[in-house]
Design a protein around this motif. Structure first.
Motif, short mmCIF file in Angstrom:
data_model
loop_
_atom_site.label_atom_id
_atom_site.label_comp_id
_atom_site.label_asym_id
_atom_site.label_seq_id
_atom_site.Cartn_x
_atom_site.Cartn_y
_atom_site.Cartn_z
N TYR A 105 0.77 -1.24 0.00
CA TYR A 105 0.00 0.00 0.00
C TYR A 105 0.81 1.29 0.00
O TYR A 105 0.22 2.36 -0.16
CB TYR A 105 -0.94 0.04 1.21
CG TYR A 105 -1.95 -1.08 1.23
CD1 TYR A 105 -2.81 -1.31 0.17
CD2 TYR A 105 -2.04 -1.92 2.33
CE1 TYR A 105 -3.74 -2.33 0.20
CE2 TYR A 105 -2.97 -2.95 2.37
CZ TYR A 105 -3.82 -3.15 1.31
OH TYR A 105 -4.73 -4.17 1.34
N ALA A 106 2.10 1.25 0.21
CA ALA A 106 2.86 2.50 0.35
C ALA A 106 3.94 2.62 -0.71
O ALA A 106 4.48 1.62 -1.18
CB ALA A 106 3.50 2.57 1.75
N LEU A 107 4.25 3.87 -1.08
CA LEU A 107 5.29 4.15 -2.06
C LEU A 107 6.38 5.06 -1.53
O LEU A 107 7.49 5.08 -2.04
CB LEU A 107 4.68 4.80 -3.32
CG LEU A 107 3.74 3.91 -4.12
CD1 LEU A 107 3.04 4.73 -5.21
CD2 LEU A 107 4.52 2.76 -4.75
N ASP A 108 6.08 5.83 -0.49
CA ASP A 108 6.98 6.88 -0.01
C ASP A 108 7.24 6.69 1.48
O ASP A 108 6.30 6.44 2.24
CB ASP A 108 6.34 8.24 -0.27
CG ASP A 108 7.28 9.39 -0.03
OD1 ASP A 108 7.47 9.75 1.15
OD2 ASP A 108 7.82 9.93 -1.00
N ILE A 109 8.47 6.84 1.91
CA ILE A 109 8.82 6.67 3.32
C ILE A 109 8.08 7.65 4.21
O ILE A 109 7.74 7.34 5.35
CB ILE A 109 10.35 6.73 3.54
CG1 ILE A 109 10.71 6.19 4.93
CG2 ILE A 109 10.88 8.13 3.31
CD1 ILE A 109 12.18 5.91 5.13
N GLY A 110 7.77 8.83 3.69
CA GLY A 110 7.05 9.84 4.46
C GLY A 110 5.56 9.62 4.50
O GLY A 110 4.84 10.33 5.20
N ARG A 111 5.08 8.65 3.76
CA ARG A 111 3.65 8.29 3.73
C ARG A 111 3.58 6.77 3.70
O ARG A 111 3.14 6.17 2.73
CB ARG A 111 2.95 8.88 2.49
CG ARG A 111 2.96 10.39 2.39
CD ARG A 111 2.11 11.05 3.48
NE ARG A 111 2.08 12.49 3.35
CZ ARG A 111 2.91 13.32 3.99
NH1 ARG A 111 3.87 12.86 4.75
NH2 ARG A 111 2.77 14.62 3.85
N ASN A 112 4.02 6.15 4.80
CA ASN A 112 4.14 4.69 4.79
C ASN A 112 3.02 3.96 5.53
O ASN A 112 3.18 2.83 5.96
CB ASN A 112 5.52 4.26 5.29
CG ASN A 112 5.78 4.61 6.75
OD1 ASN A 112 4.92 5.12 7.44
ND2 ASN A 112 6.99 4.33 7.19
N VAL A 113 1.88 4.60 5.69
CA VAL A 113 0.60 4.02 6.05
C VAL A 113 0.44 3.58 7.51
O VAL A 113 -0.62 3.76 8.08
CB VAL A 113 0.24 2.84 5.11
CG1 VAL A 113 -1.09 2.20 5.47
CG2 VAL A 113 0.25 3.26 3.65
N ILE A 114 1.49 2.99 8.10
CA ILE A 114 1.29 2.34 9.40
C ILE A 114 2.52 2.47 10.28
O ILE A 114 3.65 2.57 9.79
CB ILE A 114 0.94 0.85 9.19
CG1 ILE A 114 0.38 0.22 10.46
CG2 ILE A 114 2.10 0.06 8.60
CD1 ILE A 114 -0.41 -1.04 10.22
N HIS A 115 2.26 2.46 11.58
CA HIS A 115 3.32 2.43 12.59
C HIS A 115 3.08 1.24 13.50
O HIS A 115 1.94 0.95 13.85
CB HIS A 115 3.31 3.71 13.44
CG HIS A 115 4.11 3.58 14.70
ND1 HIS A 115 5.47 3.74 14.72
CD2 HIS A 115 3.74 3.26 15.97
CE1 HIS A 115 5.90 3.54 15.96
NE2 HIS A 115 4.87 3.26 16.74
N GLY A 116 4.15 0.57 13.87
CA GLY A 116 4.08 -0.49 14.87
C GLY A 116 5.25 -0.34 15.82
O GLY A 116 6.36 -0.03 15.40
N ALA A 117 5.00 -0.55 17.11
CA ALA A 117 6.06 -0.44 18.11
C ALA A 117 7.21 -1.37 17.76
O ALA A 117 6.99 -2.48 17.25
CB ALA A 117 5.50 -0.77 19.50
#
Length: 151
Positions: A105-117
């Motif tokens: 789902y993501a193409l750019d490191i600055g818009r990478n959709v999700i965060h996980g601890a």
């Protein structure tokens, strides 16, 4: 069982990926013990990304994460921190494997959709930023006997 913190970032919410992402975690067998749609305030964002304070990208990171609604959740399961990180894929989507959330789902490191601890300790810290203890549920799912082998 351990717990982890997950955030579907503003780009994931805006792109209507909430259901698809949550389904992946549920399909895997992880238990959702807390979840909410919210707007991250600057104060919350600064607490969350404290370790990046002073780095050149800090302000743009804060601006981005506060730019729209996010979905925050706590997932529970065996080795869930590592499992979720693997499902999310590499932070840089260009390096994320197909089949991972960022790879699909993501193409750019600055818009990478999700965060996980990234660790159990980080998960505990992040959970405490976004959730009160009474918001975390304890329950069993009847399907768990088909997911985990208990001795």
């Amino acid at each position: 069982m351990e717990r982890t913190f997950v955030m579907i970032k503003p780009d994931g919410v805006q792109r209507n990926l909430i259901g698809k992402i949550i389904s992946r975690f549920e399909d895997k067998g992880y238990r959702i013990v807390a979840m909410k749609l919210m707007q991250v305030t600057r104060d919350l964002a600064e607490r969350h990304y404290e370790e990046h304070r002073g780095k050149p990208f800090f302000e743009s990171l804060i601006d981005y994460i506060t730019s729209g609604p996010v979905v925050v959740m706590v997932l529970e399961g065996k080795d869930v921190v590592a499992g979720v990180r693997k499902m999310n894929g590499a932070t840089n989507p260009a390096e994320a494997a197909p089949g991972t959330i960022r790879g699909d789902y993501a193409l750019d490191i600055g818009r990478n959709v999700i965060h996980g601890a990234d660790s159990v300790e980080s998960a505990q810290r992040e959970i405490s930023i976004y959730f009160k203890e009474e918001e975390l549920l304890n329950y069993e799912k009847v399907t768990e006997k088909w997911i985990y082998e208990y001795e």
